[in-house]
Motif scaffolding. Structure first.
Motif, PDB file in Angstrom:
ATOM      1  N   LEU A  44      29.976  89.067  79.328  1.00 39.06           N
ATOM      2  CA  LEU A  44      29.753  90.509  79.403  1.00 39.06           C
ATOM      3  C   LEU A  44      29.379  91.084  78.038  1.00 39.06           C
ATOM      4  O   LEU A  44      28.545  91.996  77.941  1.00 39.06           O
ATOM      5  N   ALA A  45      29.993  90.544  76.983  1.00 44.21           N
ATOM      6  CA  ALA A  45      29.742  91.050  75.632  1.00 44.21           C
ATOM      7  C   ALA A  45      28.424  90.554  75.043  1.00 44.21           C
ATOM      8  O   ALA A  45      28.038  90.979  73.951  1.00 44.21           O
ATOM      9  N   GLN A  47      25.362  90.462  76.929  1.00 46.90           N
ATOM     10  CA  GLN A  47      24.331  90.746  77.918  1.00 46.90           C
ATOM     11  C   GLN A  47      22.967  91.018  77.279  1.00 46.90           C
ATOM     12  O   GLN A  47      21.927  90.722  77.870  1.00 46.90           O
ATOM     13  N   ILE A  48      22.940  91.569  76.093  1.00 50.20           N
ATOM     14  CA  ILE A  48      21.670  91.852  75.418  1.00 50.20           C
ATOM     15  C   ILE A  48      21.135  90.614  74.718  1.00 50.20           C
ATOM     16  O   ILE A  48      19.981  90.201  74.912  1.00 50.20           O
ATOM     17  N   SER A  49      21.972  89.989  73.894  1.00 48.50           N
ATOM     18  CA  SER A  49      21.515  88.832  73.119  1.00 48.50           C
ATOM     19  C   SER A  49      21.380  87.578  73.975  1.00 48.50           C
ATOM     20  O   SER A  49      20.511  86.739  73.725  1.00 48.50           O
ATOM     21  N   GLY A  50      22.237  87.440  74.961  1.00 51.12           N
ATOM     22  CA  GLY A  50      22.228  86.232  75.792  1.00 51.12           C
ATOM     23  C   GLY A  50      22.725  85.003  75.072  1.00 51.12           C
ATOM     24  O   GLY A  50      22.589  83.884  75.585  1.00 51.12           O
ATOM     25  N   ASP A  51      23.322  85.156  73.883  1.00 53.61           N
ATOM     26  CA  ASP A  51      23.781  84.027  73.074  1.00 53.61           C
ATOM     27  C   ASP A  51      25.304  83.947  73.121  1.00 53.61           C
ATOM     28  O   ASP A  51      26.011  84.698  72.438  1.00 53.61           O
ATOM     29  N   LEU A  52      25.830  83.031  73.931  1.00 59.65           N
ATOM     30  CA  LEU A  52      27.276  82.903  74.090  1.00 59.65           C
ATOM     31  C   LEU A  52      27.946  82.227  72.907  1.00 59.65           C
ATOM     32  O   LEU A  52      29.172  82.266  72.779  1.00 59.65           O
ATOM     33  N   SER A  53      27.173  81.591  72.029  1.00 64.17           N
ATOM     34  CA  SER A  53      27.757  80.882  70.891  1.00 64.17           C
ATOM     35  C   SER A  53      27.976  81.781  69.683  1.00 64.17           C
ATOM     36  O   SER A  53      28.664  81.399  68.739  1.00 64.17           O
ATOM     37  N   ALA A  54      27.418  82.992  69.706  1.00 62.92           N
ATOM     38  CA  ALA A  54      27.512  83.886  68.547  1.00 62.92           C
ATOM     39  C   ALA A  54      28.902  84.516  68.461  1.00 62.92           C
ATOM     40  O   ALA A  54      29.496  84.889  69.470  1.00 62.92           O
ATOM     41  N   VAL A  55      29.438  84.637  67.233  1.00 67.60           N
ATOM     42  CA  VAL A  55      30.715  85.302  67.024  1.00 67.60           C
ATOM     43  C   VAL A  55      30.568  86.804  67.227  1.00 67.60           C
ATOM     44  O   VAL A  55      31.430  87.463  67.797  1.00 67.60           O
ATOM     45  N   GLN A  56      29.430  87.359  66.774  1.00 68.14           N
ATOM     46  CA  GLN A  56      29.139  88.771  66.954  1.00 68.14           C
ATOM     47  C   GLN A  56      27.817  88.918  67.698  1.00 68.14           C
ATOM     48  O   GLN A  56      26.898  88.115  67.524  1.00 68.14           O
ATOM     49  N   TRP A  62      28.133  94.869  73.759  1.00 71.05           N
ATOM     50  CA  TRP A  62      29.487  95.396  73.640  1.00 71.05           C
ATOM     51  C   TRP A  62      30.338  94.457  72.802  1.00 71.05           C
ATOM     52  O   TRP A  62      30.085  93.242  72.746  1.00 71.05           O
ATOM     53  N   SER A  63      31.355  94.998  72.157  1.00 73.64           N
ATOM     54  CA  SER A  63      32.309  94.162  71.432  1.00 73.64           C
ATOM     55  C   SER A  63      33.344  93.615  72.409  1.00 73.64           C
ATOM     56  O   SER A  63      33.519  94.131  73.523  1.00 73.64           O
ATOM     57  N   LEU A  64      34.061  92.581  71.984  1.00 77.96           N
ATOM     58  CA  LEU A  64      35.128  92.038  72.817  1.00 77.96           C
ATOM     59  C   LEU A  64      36.242  93.067  73.007  1.00 77.96           C
ATOM     60  O   LEU A  64      36.911  93.085  74.045  1.00 77.96           O
ATOM     61  N   PHE A  65      36.415  93.924  72.004  1.00 80.10           N
ATOM     62  CA  PHE A  65      37.408  94.999  72.151  1.00 80.10           C
ATOM     63  C   PHE A  65      37.023  95.927  73.298  1.00 80.10           C
ATOM     64  O   PHE A  65      37.860  96.308  74.115  1.00 80.10           O
ATOM     65  N   GLN A  66      35.729  96.290  73.373  1.00 74.91           N
ATOM     66  CA  GLN A  66      35.270  97.175  74.451  1.00 74.91           C
ATOM     67  C   GLN A  66      35.404  96.502  75.811  1.00 74.91           C
ATOM     68  O   GLN A  66      35.877  97.109  76.783  1.00 74.91           O
ATOM     69  N   VAL A  67      35.004  95.252  75.899  1.00 74.20           N
ATOM     70  CA  VAL A  67      35.095  94.524  77.164  1.00 74.20           C
ATOM     71  C   VAL A  67      36.554  94.341  77.569  1.00 74.20           C
ATOM     72  O   VAL A  67      36.891  94.380  78.758  1.00 74.20           O
ATOM     73  N   PHE A 184      24.495  80.819  88.839  1.00 76.79           N
ATOM     74  CA  PHE A 184      23.536  81.926  88.849  1.00 76.79           C
ATOM     75  C   PHE A 184      23.187  82.379  87.430  1.00 76.79           C
ATOM     76  O   PHE A 184      22.883  83.545  87.200  1.00 76.79           O
ATOM     77  N   ALA A 185      23.188  81.448  86.478  1.00 76.54           N
ATOM     78  CA  ALA A 185      22.969  81.790  85.069  1.00 76.54           C
ATOM     79  C   ALA A 185      21.625  82.439  84.805  1.00 76.54           C
ATOM     80  O   ALA A 185      21.453  83.136  83.803  1.00 76.54           O
ATOM     81  N   ASN A 186      20.657  82.239  85.684  1.00 78.45           N
ATOM     82  CA  ASN A 186      19.309  82.778  85.471  1.00 78.45           C
ATOM     83  C   ASN A 186      19.058  84.089  86.220  1.00 78.45           C
ATOM     84  O   ASN A 186      17.904  84.462  86.432  1.00 78.45           O
ATOM     85  N   ASP A 187      20.130  84.774  86.603  1.00 82.04           N
ATOM     86  CA  ASP A 187      19.928  86.011  87.362  1.00 82.04           C
ATOM     87  C   ASP A 187      19.680  87.230  86.471  1.00 82.04           C
ATOM     88  O   ASP A 187      19.610  88.358  86.946  1.00 82.04           O
ATOM     89  N   GLY A 188      19.560  87.006  85.166  1.00 82.84           N
ATOM     90  CA  GLY A 188      19.313  88.104  84.227  1.00 82.84           C
ATOM     91  C   GLY A 188      20.569  88.729  83.663  1.00 82.84           C
ATOM     92  O   GLY A 188      20.497  89.607  82.803  1.00 82.84           O
ATOM     93  N   THR A 189      21.738  88.288  84.133  1.00 86.42           N
ATOM     94  CA  THR A 189      23.011  88.822  83.627  1.00 86.42           C
ATOM     95  C   THR A 189      23.945  87.694  83.211  1.00 86.42           C
ATOM     96  O   THR A 189      25.162  87.859  83.201  1.00 86.42           O
ATOM     97  N   LEU A 190      23.380  86.542  82.877  1.00 86.14           N
ATOM     98  CA  LEU A 190      24.167  85.343  82.572  1.00 86.14           C
ATOM     99  C   LEU A 190      25.037  84.925  83.754  1.00 86.14           C
ATOM    100  O   LEU A 190      26.057  84.270  83.594  1.00 86.14           O
TER     101      LEU A 190
END
Length: 473
Positions: A44-45, A47-56, A62-67, A184-190
């Motif tokens: 969820l955090a 959704q824009i970058s699509g990079d799950l490996s990034a710390v930020q 969204w930040s992890l705090f927001q999620v 469903f990783a390719n549905d546009g929302t990870l």
């Protein structure tokens, strides 16, 4: 809709009371998915970058705090709805309550799926947080209240059976959510939006099974061969009843409020971010390239915590039938304090196995606290209004749902922003949590029997029960 009315769910003579636990488990395993929600946090955090490996994340993520607010809001509304609708649940019965819970909980997933597509965090919070949270509250207290009526001879065992499924919800929800996101990783929302829709359908079917199976005992029913005089004799087990409004005027209610709040605050922040925490504390940077905890392994860790959370609810609450509720909570707070103080050291040492062991024991006591508190209330306040009293006490859970994750996520984000490595960003909050458990130990130590001035007037003697006593033992 008349089928949902309480009078249509009264058990016939000879109905087996052991059919109620599967009905309770079907509902609690479903709504307990909230404990596995952390597997959605990073997707969820990002959704824009699509990079799950990034710390930020990237700009707009969204930040992890927001999620993390989704989890907190859901548990806030769990406690608030339990307090608000406790009397309604007792009046309308478990079948209608479970049906309402299923509608709210599962429609929350649908609304959240739309929110993910629109990249609207408020809409996701409305779905999984508000609607889902109210569904959580209704689904949580109804099986507990019903099982305590069916098992007056073993209240700790009964509450353990009811609440065990809620603690085990992540055991199903975490791998299910991960598998659906991968599918469903390719549905546009990870894969998050599609996973939410599928989970809405799956959980609705499970909860309907519980709603149609559940029954309530008829008036005057009791287990064959058992009478209230046979229950364990103790100064902490009252032979009198306290009504819900009077209960809230007693110091015992507020001491137990503090006990539940402090126990939950200490555990819920860790549980809500378990997947992210173990990945950051034991990453490739800590354990060496290729040896860090992966997202899939972290999902397995969340599932393992769920097993201990679930098992602790049954084992600790059953143990409390033998050693008493107050000594059980003294163990929770004393041992929990030591383990929270130990966790940062285990992280700095890179001791993954001992870290997992320590957190699993912590989660067993966290779950055990939830399962033991209804029986603690029953001991102190009697059985007449225990369901409604339990519902109001769950406001402590609502408060803890805000404080716990806010403490953990807030400290983590500030530490990261200050340049502290992610693996070391959790140390301070672990020490804070240990301090909270010390306060909980003191609050539990102060609990005494309820004074006579709060007792309800004795009821008129009931008519003699029918010759057939009812349920199969």
């Amino acid at each position: 809709m008349g089928f949902l009315d309480r009078e249509h769910s009264v058990a016939p003579t000879g109905w087996n009371r052991w059919l109620v636990p599967p009905a309770a488990l079907a509902v609690h395993l479903s709504i307990g998915q909230i404990y596995g929600y952390s597997v959605f946090n990073k997707p969820l955090a990002r959704q824009i970058s699509g990079d799950l490996s990034a710390v930020q994340g990237a700009a707009g993520d969204w930040s992890l705090f927001q999620v993390g607010l989704i989890f907190s809001v859901a548990l806030f509304f769990l406690g608030a709805s339990s307090a608000l609708f406790g009397k309604w649940v007792e009046r309308e019965g478990p079948r209608k309550t479970m049906f309402a819970s299923a509608l709210l909980f599962c429609s929350g997933f649908v609304v959240a799926a739309i929110g993910v597509r629109m990249h609207s965090l408020p809409l996701i919070i409305l779905g999984n947080g508000v609607l889902g949270g109210i569904g959580l509250g209704l689904g949580y207290i109804s099986p507990v209240s019903t099982l305590m009526k069916w098992f007056p001879d073993r209240p700790g065992l009964a509450t353990g059976m009811a609440i065990m499924g809620f603690g085990g919800g992540a055991l199903l929800g975490s791998p299910l959510g991960t598998a659906l996101m991968n599918r469903f990783a390719n549905d546009g929302t990870l894969g998050v939006s599609s996973a939410f829709l599928w989970m809405a359908g799956i959980y609705f079917l499970m909860m309907m099974f519980g709603a149609f199976l559940v029954r309530v005992p008829r008036e005057g029913w009791k287990p064959e061969g058992w009478s209230p005089a046979q229950q364990q004799s103790s100064a902490m087990i009252s032979q009198h009843h306290v009504l819900v409004d009077q209960a809230m005027k007693t110091p015992q209610f507020w001491l137990l409020f503090a006990v539940l709040f402090l126990n939950v605050t200490a555990g819920i922040g860790v549980l809500g971010q378990a997947s992210v925490m173990i990945q950051e504390m034991f990453s490739d940077r800590v354990l060496g390239a290729g040896n860090g905890v992966t997202a899939a392994a972290a999902a397995g860790f969340v599932g393992l915590l769920s097993i201990f959370n679930m098992a602790g609810r049954f084992i600790w609450s059953s143990t409390s039938d033998r050693i008493g509720r107050k000594p059980t909570y003294m163990i929770f707070f004393a041992l929990g304090t030591l383990l929270y103080l130990l966790v940062p050291t285990l992280g700095s040492m890179g001791s993954l196995a001992l870290f997992i062991l320590a957190t699993c024991v912590i989660m067993s006591m966290y779950g055990g606290g939830f399962a033991t508190i209804p029986a603690y209330l029953r001991d102190l306040f009697g059985t007449r209004n225990v369901g409604a009293i339990h519902g109001r006490l769950l406001l402590a859970w609502s408060a803890a749902a805000i404080v716990g994750p806010t403490l953990l996520n807030g400290f983590r984000d500030r530490q990261i922003a200050a340049g502290v490595p992610a693996a070391q960003a959790y140390s301070t909050v672990m020490y804070v949590m240990a301090g909270l458990l010390v306060l909980g130990f003191i609050a539990n130590l102060l609990v005494k029997p309820v004074a006579e001035k709060y007792w309800a007037p004795a009821e008129e003697p009931a008519a003699p029960p029918a010759p057939a006593q009812g349920a199969t033992q």
